[in-house]
Write a protein that holds these residues in place. Structure first.
Motif, mmCIF file in Angstrom:
data_model
loop_
_atom_site.group_PDB
_atom_site.id
_atom_site.type_symbol
_atom_site.label_atom_id
_atom_site.label_comp_id
_atom_site.label_asym_id
_atom_site.label_seq_id
_atom_site.Cartn_x
_atom_site.Cartn_y
_atom_site.Cartn_z
ATOM 1 N N LEU A 1 0.822 -1.205 0.000
ATOM 2 C CA LEU A 1 0.000 0.000 0.000
ATOM 3 C C LEU A 1 0.857 1.257 0.000
ATOM 4 O O LEU A 1 0.531 2.240 -0.678
ATOM 5 C CB LEU A 1 -0.937 -0.006 1.216
ATOM 6 C CG LEU A 1 -2.099 -0.995 1.153
ATOM 7 C CD1 LEU A 1 -2.915 -0.944 2.435
ATOM 8 C CD2 LEU A 1 -3.004 -0.700 -0.052
ATOM 9 N N ALA A 2 1.954 1.236 0.742
ATOM 10 C CA ALA A 2 2.835 2.398 0.780
ATOM 11 C C ALA A 2 3.436 2.642 -0.595
ATOM 12 O O ALA A 2 3.526 3.792 -1.054
ATOM 13 C CB ALA A 2 3.939 2.185 1.815
ATOM 14 N N ARG A 3 3.870 1.577 -1.261
ATOM 15 C CA ARG A 3 4.449 1.732 -2.591
ATOM 16 C C ARG A 3 3.420 2.307 -3.563
ATOM 17 O O ARG A 3 3.738 3.190 -4.368
ATOM 18 C CB ARG A 3 4.970 0.380 -3.082
ATOM 19 C CG ARG A 3 5.573 0.421 -4.484
ATOM 20 C CD ARG A 3 6.185 -0.918 -4.871
ATOM 21 N NE ARG A 3 6.618 -0.888 -6.251
ATOM 22 C CZ ARG A 3 5.850 -1.196 -7.294
ATOM 23 N NH1 ARG A 3 4.593 -1.578 -7.087
ATOM 24 N NH2 ARG A 3 6.312 -1.134 -8.522
ATOM 25 N N TRP B 1 12.474 -2.176 -5.296
ATOM 26 C CA TRP B 1 13.613 -3.080 -5.087
ATOM 27 C C TRP B 1 13.379 -3.950 -3.866
ATOM 28 O O TRP B 1 13.581 -5.168 -3.894
ATOM 29 C CB TRP B 1 14.871 -2.234 -4.950
ATOM 30 C CG TRP B 1 16.121 -2.965 -4.569
ATOM 31 C CD1 TRP B 1 16.359 -4.309 -4.660
ATOM 32 C CD2 TRP B 1 17.315 -2.398 -4.039
ATOM 33 N NE1 TRP B 1 17.630 -4.604 -4.217
ATOM 34 C CE2 TRP B 1 18.235 -3.451 -3.836
ATOM 35 C CE3 TRP B 1 17.695 -1.092 -3.725
ATOM 36 C CZ2 TRP B 1 19.514 -3.226 -3.315
ATOM 37 C CZ3 TRP B 1 18.961 -0.878 -3.224
ATOM 38 C CH2 TRP B 1 19.860 -1.934 -3.022
ATOM 39 N N ASP B 2 12.913 -3.323 -2.780
ATOM 40 C CA ASP B 2 12.702 -4.063 -1.539
ATOM 41 C C ASP B 2 11.577 -5.091 -1.680
ATOM 42 O O ASP B 2 11.500 -6.045 -0.898
ATOM 43 C CB ASP B 2 12.386 -3.096 -0.406
ATOM 44 C CG ASP B 2 12.957 -3.557 0.925
ATOM 45 O OD1 ASP B 2 13.866 -4.408 0.922
ATOM 46 O OD2 ASP B 2 12.501 -3.070 1.975
ATOM 47 N N SER B 3 10.714 -4.889 -2.673
ATOM 48 C CA SER B 3 9.630 -5.841 -2.927
ATOM 49 C C SER B 3 10.017 -6.885 -3.965
ATOM 50 O O SER B 3 9.181 -7.700 -4.363
ATOM 51 C CB SER B 3 8.378 -5.092 -3.405
ATOM 52 O OG SER B 3 7.934 -4.174 -2.429
ATOM 53 N N GLY B 4 11.258 -6.838 -4.432
ATOM 54 C CA GLY B 4 11.709 -7.792 -5.436
ATOM 55 C C GLY B 4 11.309 -7.439 -6.848
ATOM 56 O O GLY B 4 11.479 -8.252 -7.770
ATOM 57 N N LEU B 5 10.812 -6.211 -7.054
ATOM 58 C CA LEU B 5 10.380 -5.767 -8.390
ATOM 59 C C LEU B 5 11.550 -5.026 -9.039
ATOM 60 O O LEU B 5 11.564 -3.790 -9.143
ATOM 61 C CB LEU B 5 9.142 -4.879 -8.271
ATOM 62 C CG LEU B 5 7.944 -5.536 -7.575
ATOM 63 C CD1 LEU B 5 6.848 -4.513 -7.319
ATOM 64 C CD2 LEU B 5 7.418 -6.707 -8.398
ATOM 65 N N TRP C 1 10.980 -7.885 8.296
ATOM 66 C CA TRP C 1 11.539 -7.462 7.014
ATOM 67 C C TRP C 1 11.780 -8.633 6.065
ATOM 68 O O TRP C 1 12.425 -8.461 5.034
ATOM 69 C CB TRP C 1 12.876 -6.760 7.250
ATOM 70 C CG TRP C 1 12.822 -5.629 8.208
ATOM 71 C CD1 TRP C 1 13.080 -5.673 9.544
ATOM 72 C CD2 TRP C 1 12.484 -4.267 7.929
ATOM 73 N NE1 TRP C 1 12.945 -4.431 10.105
ATOM 74 C CE2 TRP C 1 12.576 -3.552 9.136
ATOM 75 C CE3 TRP C 1 12.128 -3.587 6.754
ATOM 76 C CZ2 TRP C 1 12.313 -2.182 9.216
ATOM 77 C CZ3 TRP C 1 11.868 -2.236 6.838
ATOM 78 C CH2 TRP C 1 11.957 -1.545 8.054
ATOM 79 N N ALA C 2 11.258 -9.794 6.405
ATOM 80 C CA ALA C 2 11.629 -11.002 5.658
ATOM 81 C C ALA C 2 11.204 -10.970 4.196
ATOM 82 O O ALA C 2 11.777 -11.680 3.365
ATOM 83 C CB ALA C 2 11.036 -12.237 6.344
ATOM 84 N N ALA C 3 10.219 -10.152 3.863
ATOM 85 C CA ALA C 3 9.748 -10.112 2.474
ATOM 86 C C ALA C 3 10.652 -9.285 1.569
ATOM 87 O O ALA C 3 10.505 -9.324 0.354
ATOM 88 C CB ALA C 3 8.330 -9.555 2.425
ATOM 89 N N GLY C 4 11.598 -8.554 2.151
ATOM 90 C CA GLY C 4 12.443 -7.679 1.355
ATOM 91 C C GLY C 4 13.898 -8.097 1.344
ATOM 92 O O GLY C 4 14.234 -9.279 1.332
#
Length: 317
Positions: free
Chosen positions: A39-41, A83-87, A279-282
């Motif tokens: 949501l923040a992104r 980047w932190d979302s793997g995109l 933070w494990a998703a990033g």
């Protein structure tokens, strides 16, 4: 994604608009340092689209150039969140847009900071040559304007490339320059574009690069340098920098794998796991995956198996 635009319209950007963009951007920058998720992104990208559309109709004046700098900040935040979302492809597009906007806004130093972040993504993706090209572009573009703190930042990125490719001599030169430039910056006026590079961050980044060099050259003695630097970073970290502390702990653990001390490595990762859970998703999760992969040769040890199982459960959740 917004397209690269230059001011060609006649509508003036008002001071109230600029103040509003800056205020919201400051709030969103805070979100960038917290595990706020998708949501923040989306909020950042929505505002970036609005700002970009507004700039298309703006006249070419000082206020408009300030508007492009606000857009550059938003694009950099969008890149970091992506980047932190793997995109990764989206992150690269937003980093490029941020550089373009910063150039239009007349801030070559901010463009260089964004290029440094872009290079860091390349290094995380195992593309040291691409990262070095971006760093050298930033260094050339700011050869007359960069203050010592920016030169220190860019030197850490240059060292990063050399560490990944095992170029020991070039690495030591660049790492030494990073420390020299940082020392020059102590009594200098702070550059808000490079606020994140304090002494703890400098030690943490250089320590991780010593580890990269040790891994690339298969020389455990180089990992001892990494342990000294990262341990010092942990001592200096502001307690509020939670994610950075997780990076330090995991990075230090990986150095102990290089030196054949898996028990100590697992102690450090066990300490990091409660922090890393948020933070494990990033990127923290990516570093845990690196640890999980690198610890496989020691998986016959009971303590290592237990830590690896905990890491696997976290990154798979």
């Amino acid at each position: 994604m917004p397209q690269h635009v230059r001011p060609t319209g006649t509508a003036a950007i008002s001071g109230a608009e600029l103040d509003g963009w800056r205020e919201i951007t400051g709030q969103l920058q805070g979100w960038n340092n917290a595990p706020t998720g998708l949501l923040a992104r989306k909020a950042v990208i929505a505002l970036l689209n609005d700002v970009s559309d507004r700039l298309k109709d703006a006249s070419d004046c000082a206020a408009t150039r300030e508007g492009f700098l606000a857009g550059a900040e938003l694009a950099e935040i969008a890149a970091s969140m992506s980047w932190d979302s793997g995109l990764h492809r989206a992150a690269q597009r937003y980093y490029t847009l941020s550089v373009q906007f910063a150039k239009i806004g007349g801030d070559d130093n901010f463009a260089a900071v964004t290029l440094a972040a872009f290079a860091r993504q390349c290094f995380d993706l195992g593309q040291p040559d691409d990262g070095l090209e971006l760093v050298q572009l930033a260094q050339y573009g700011t050869r007359k304007s960069a203050r010592p703190i920016l030169r220190a930042l860019l030197a850490t990125r240059e060292a990063w490339s050399y560490a990944q490719t095992g170029a020991a001599q070039q690495f030591r030169r660049a790492a030494g320059l990073a420390e020299d430039h940082f020392a020059e910056s102590i009594d200098d006026e702070s550059d808000h574009r490079v606020q994140g590079l304090d002494q703890a961050e400098l030690y943490g980044v250089l320590g991780a690069r010593w580890r990269d060099l040790a891994a690339a050259r298969q020389e455990p003695k180089e990992a001892r340098h990494a342990q000294q630097y990262i341990s010092r970073a942990l001592e200096l970290r502001d307690p509020s920098c939670v994610r950075n502390r997780a990076f330090d702990l995991i990075g230090l653990a990986r150095t102990y794998l290089v030196t054949g001390e898996p028990d100590r490595a697992c102690e450090l990762v066990d300490e990091a796991l409660p922090i890393a859970k948020r933070w494990a998703a990033g990127r923290v999760g990516e570093k845990l995956r690196d640890f999980w992969r690198e610890s496989q040769p020691f998986s016959t040890f009971a303590a290592v198996r237990g830590t690896r199982d905990a890491v696997r459960d976290l990154i798979a959740a």
